[in-house]
Motif scaffolding. Structure first.
Motif, short mmCIF file in Angstrom:
data_model
loop_
_atom_site.label_atom_id
_atom_site.label_comp_id
_atom_site.label_asym_id
_atom_site.label_seq_id
_atom_site.Cartn_x
_atom_site.Cartn_y
_atom_site.Cartn_z
N UNK A 144 0.72 -1.72 -0.20
CA UNK A 144 0.01 0.13 -0.46
C UNK A 144 0.77 1.19 0.49
N UNK A 145 1.78 1.33 0.67
CA UNK A 145 3.27 2.21 0.70
C UNK A 145 3.76 2.14 -0.09
N UNK A 146 3.93 1.38 -1.57
CA UNK A 146 4.71 1.85 -2.44
C UNK A 146 4.04 3.04 -3.95
N UNK A 147 5.86 3.27 -4.36
CA UNK A 147 5.26 4.09 -5.42
C UNK A 147 4.33 3.27 -6.77
N UNK A 148 4.01 2.73 -6.39
CA UNK A 148 3.57 1.91 -7.72
C UNK A 148 2.10 2.05 -7.84
#
Length: 254
Positions: A144-148
């Motif tokens: 959920x916190x990823x750049x993607x």
């Protein structure tokens, strides 16, 4: 103009048309492409990892028109993601699950290169890039916190499949009422979305209903669980997970 000059001119005029016709003839139709994608989904629903692998190979070898090149990479990423999920359920297949997740990331990035506007593919990339075989289906905060994932939500804040993956990655404590609200919201987005067009993704609705049903089960809400699981099986009658959960709901007292 003599005959040979006219023939050369005619050849120059006809060559682009002949090349286009040849490319069209060699590329598979959208209907054939959609049939392969439907087989990917069916293999996942029935838990048949071998059929899923075989269909992925067939899809990889399938020639598509240039307009479908990005979506082909998208569907290969989707298929490898689903394969990773199936294999990840088996202790002896964790390395194969990790390999499938890595292939998913590769195909997702290829799709992004071809069409960076597809919000859903960023969400699939996030799910696969942070995938851990044998871990719970939900709760990967790295996802959920990823750049993607942030890119996916920026491009497709109302996209039901983006919201599906974001909900799938969100922490889900046992019996957490927030999980029910998340899945209700995702199901509502699917139900409000227009029908999918040929050549476009159409997955997720049955899975969202099934995960909503699972959340109801964790809360002990058997009637609500049975209702949404039956709706999931209307959409995907062979969905093994929905069948198992519905049986569990039926065997528990109200």
């Amino acid at each position: 103009m003599n005959c040979s000059a006219w023939a050369r001119r005619l050849g120059r005029l006809l060559l682009p048309l002949l090349l286009a016709v040849s490319a069209s003839a060699s590329a598979g139709s959208t209907a054939e492409f959609d049939d392969l994608v439907a087989r990917l989904q069916f293999a996942f629903f029935t838990g048949d990892s071998r059929a899923l692998e075989e269909t992925l190979t067939e899809l990889g070898n399938f020639d598509v028109e240039p307009s479908l090149a990005a979506i082909k990479s998208y569907q290969l990423a989707y298929g490898d993601w689903k394969l990773a999920q199936l294999l990840g359920e088996r202790a002896q297949a964790k390395s194969s699950a990790s390999k499938a997740a890595k292939l998913c990331v590769q195909h997702a990035r290829d799709a992004i290169t071809k069409d960076p506007r597809m919000a859903e593919i960023y969400a699939i990339e996030a799910a696969c890039d942070t995938y851990q075989p044998g871990s719970p289906k939900q709760g990967s905060t790295a996802c959920t916190r990823s750049k993607s994932m942030r890119t996916a939500l920026t491009l497709g804040a109302e996209n039901p499949r983006v919201l599906f993956i974001n909900a799938l990655c969100s922490p889900d404590a046992e019996g957490d009422p927030a999980a029910i609200e998340r899945w209700r919201a995702v199901v509502a987005k699917f139900e409000a979305a227009p029908p999918s067009q040929p050549g476009k993704p159409d997955w997720g609705h049955a899975e969202a209903l099934t995960l909503l049903g699972e959340s109801y089960l964790k809360r002990g809400e058997m009637v609500a669980a049975r209702d949404v699981l039956e709706r999931a099986l209307v959409l995907a009658p062979d969905y093994r997970q929905a069948q198992k959960l519905l049986q569990t709901a039926a065997n528990r007292p109200r």
